[in-house]
Design a protein around this motif. Structure first.
Motif, short mmCIF file in Angstrom:
data_model
loop_
_atom_site.label_atom_id
_atom_site.label_comp_id
_atom_site.label_asym_id
_atom_site.label_seq_id
_atom_site.Cartn_x
_atom_site.Cartn_y
_atom_site.Cartn_z
N THR A 153 0.81 -1.22 0.00
CA THR A 153 0.00 0.00 0.00
C THR A 153 0.84 1.27 0.00
OG1 THR A 153 -0.14 -0.04 2.42
CG2 THR A 153 -1.88 -1.17 1.21
N HIS A 158 -4.04 -5.59 -7.80
CA HIS A 158 -5.08 -4.83 -7.10
C HIS A 158 -4.61 -3.41 -6.79
CE1 HIS A 158 -6.83 -8.86 -6.48
NE2 HIS A 158 -7.97 -8.22 -6.28
N ARG A 159 -3.35 -3.26 -6.40
CA ARG A 159 -2.83 -1.94 -6.09
C ARG A 159 -2.74 -1.07 -7.34
NH1 ARG A 159 -3.10 1.93 -2.49
NH2 ARG A 159 -1.27 3.31 -2.57
N CYS A 170 -4.60 -1.23 -10.04
CA CYS A 170 -5.95 -0.81 -10.43
C CYS A 170 -6.48 0.26 -9.49
CB CYS A 170 -6.89 -2.01 -10.45
SG CYS A 170 -6.53 -3.20 -11.76
N THR A 171 -6.15 0.17 -8.20
CA THR A 171 -6.59 1.18 -7.24
C THR A 171 -5.96 2.54 -7.53
OG1 THR A 171 -6.85 -0.52 -5.54
CG2 THR A 171 -6.70 1.76 -4.79
N CYS A 172 -4.70 2.55 -7.95
CA CYS A 172 -3.99 3.80 -8.22
C CYS A 172 -4.35 4.40 -9.57
CB CYS A 172 -2.48 3.56 -8.15
SG CYS A 172 -1.85 3.12 -6.53
N PRO A 191 -7.66 4.40 -11.51
CA PRO A 191 -9.06 4.11 -11.84
C PRO A 191 -9.46 4.59 -13.24
CG PRO A 191 -8.90 5.93 -10.28
CD PRO A 191 -7.53 5.35 -10.40
#
Length: 320
Positions: free
Chosen positions: A202, A241-242, A244-246, A248
């Motif tokens: 994270t 996942h990280r 894609c989160t950073c 969008p």
């Protein structure tokens, strides 16, 4: 300290040499040639690959001979910083015995601690009376050496000295901002402490980064295992996942998902091995890479996959 510490760039060497010649000329220490009219000629300093620091310091002291070690304050700032950057904890302590002001300068030791170990829990606490950053530097160096031999003992040492608290976030920040830890020992520790690994992931910010470059940055902090296995799958899953989160907006524009990024990451790793390994004679072509990747990731465009191939072809392995 070695003669290599006294090496300077050619331009700075020329500048120092000119200053040395001028000072020697002013003090009468340099023999000057005379022209036809009897006037002294200015000597043009020749290109020098190692200026005589001894004579330069002597002229700065007014030509007086002094015994003992030179003072860092007498050196150009760039040269002094270069000297200190070559010293480890033991050498710095020995240097502190020679340069007393250096050894007792708490601001210097504080800067050395925070530039080498960017985050420690003790930085955010109220320091007790008589606290010494020099002692902290030695403890951090000792703990790092212990970690590189046994990760669990190293972390226990940091906690016993009050440098770190037993919390995954604090340990993840310490690892993220430290470059003194052996990557093999770090990989063993993160494989055992998945809670620290989650917090470490994270801390990465992959916003507006191209996928192969983001993967390189990720593996630069968290080294990939040498063989495929459960730990590598876990790393790629967390990275997907990280990422894609950073990003969008990129996810919506290209129709990506964590599963699609996961497939693309594996494709990039296999392509990196194929293009960089000397044992692979028939290298994968761009057309073959696009065709193979589209079979696994249907929503990804040919242009995007082609750019992925170009990045690996031009820059190299994503996990090197």
């Amino acid at each position: 300290m070695g003669q290599a510490l006294w090496r300077l760039p050619p331009r700075q060497q020329q500048q120092l040499q000119e200053e040395l010649v001028d000072r020697l000329a002013d003090t009468g220490g340099a023999r000057q040639e005379q022209g036809r009219d009897g006037r002294p000629l200015r000597r043009v300093p020749q290109h020098c690959y190692g200026p005589d620091i001894y004579h330069l310091l002597k002229t700065r002291r007014g030509g007086k001979e002094q015994n003992g070690f030179i003072d860092l304050e007498m050196l150009p700032p760039e040269l002094g910083i270069t000297i200190l950057s070559y010293l480890n904890a033991t050498d710095l302590c020995l240097a502190g015995c020679v340069w007393q002001d250096l050894g007792n300068d708490e601001y210097l030791w504080q800067g050395l601690c925070k530039s080498t170990w960017g985050h420690c829990s003790i930085y955010n606490r109220r320091l007790p009376a008589g606290f010494s950053y020099r002692r902290l530097y030695l403890q951090l160096d000792e703990g790092s050496l212990t970690f590189n031999a046994n990760p669990q003992e190293g972390i226990s040492y940091f906690m016993s000295k009050g440098i770190l608290v037993d919390h995954p976030t604090e340990q993840a920040k310490f690892i993220f901002y430290t470059r003194r830890l052996n990557w093999k020992m770090l990989r063993i520790y993160l494989d055992e402490r998945r809670d620290v690994l989650d917090e470490l992931v994270t801390l990465h910010n992959f916003s507006n980064q191209f996928l192969p470059n983001a993967l390189r940055d990720f593996f630069r902090h968290i080294h990939a295992p040498e063989e495929r296995g459960e730990y590598l799958e876990t790393l790629i899953t967390k990275f997907s996942h990280r990422f894609c989160t950073c990003n969008p907006g990129l996810v919506r524009e290209l129709g990506l998902s964590p599963d699609a990024v996961y497939v693309l990451c594996y494709s990039l790793i296999l392509l990196s091995i194929d293009l960089t390994s000397p044992h692979v004679k028939n290298k994968m072509s761009k057309r073959e890479f696009i065709r193979n990747t589209r079979r696994a990731a249907h929503n990804v465009s040919d242009d995007f996959v082609g750019h992925l191939y170009d990045n690996i072809y031009l820059i190299g392995h994503v996990a090197a």
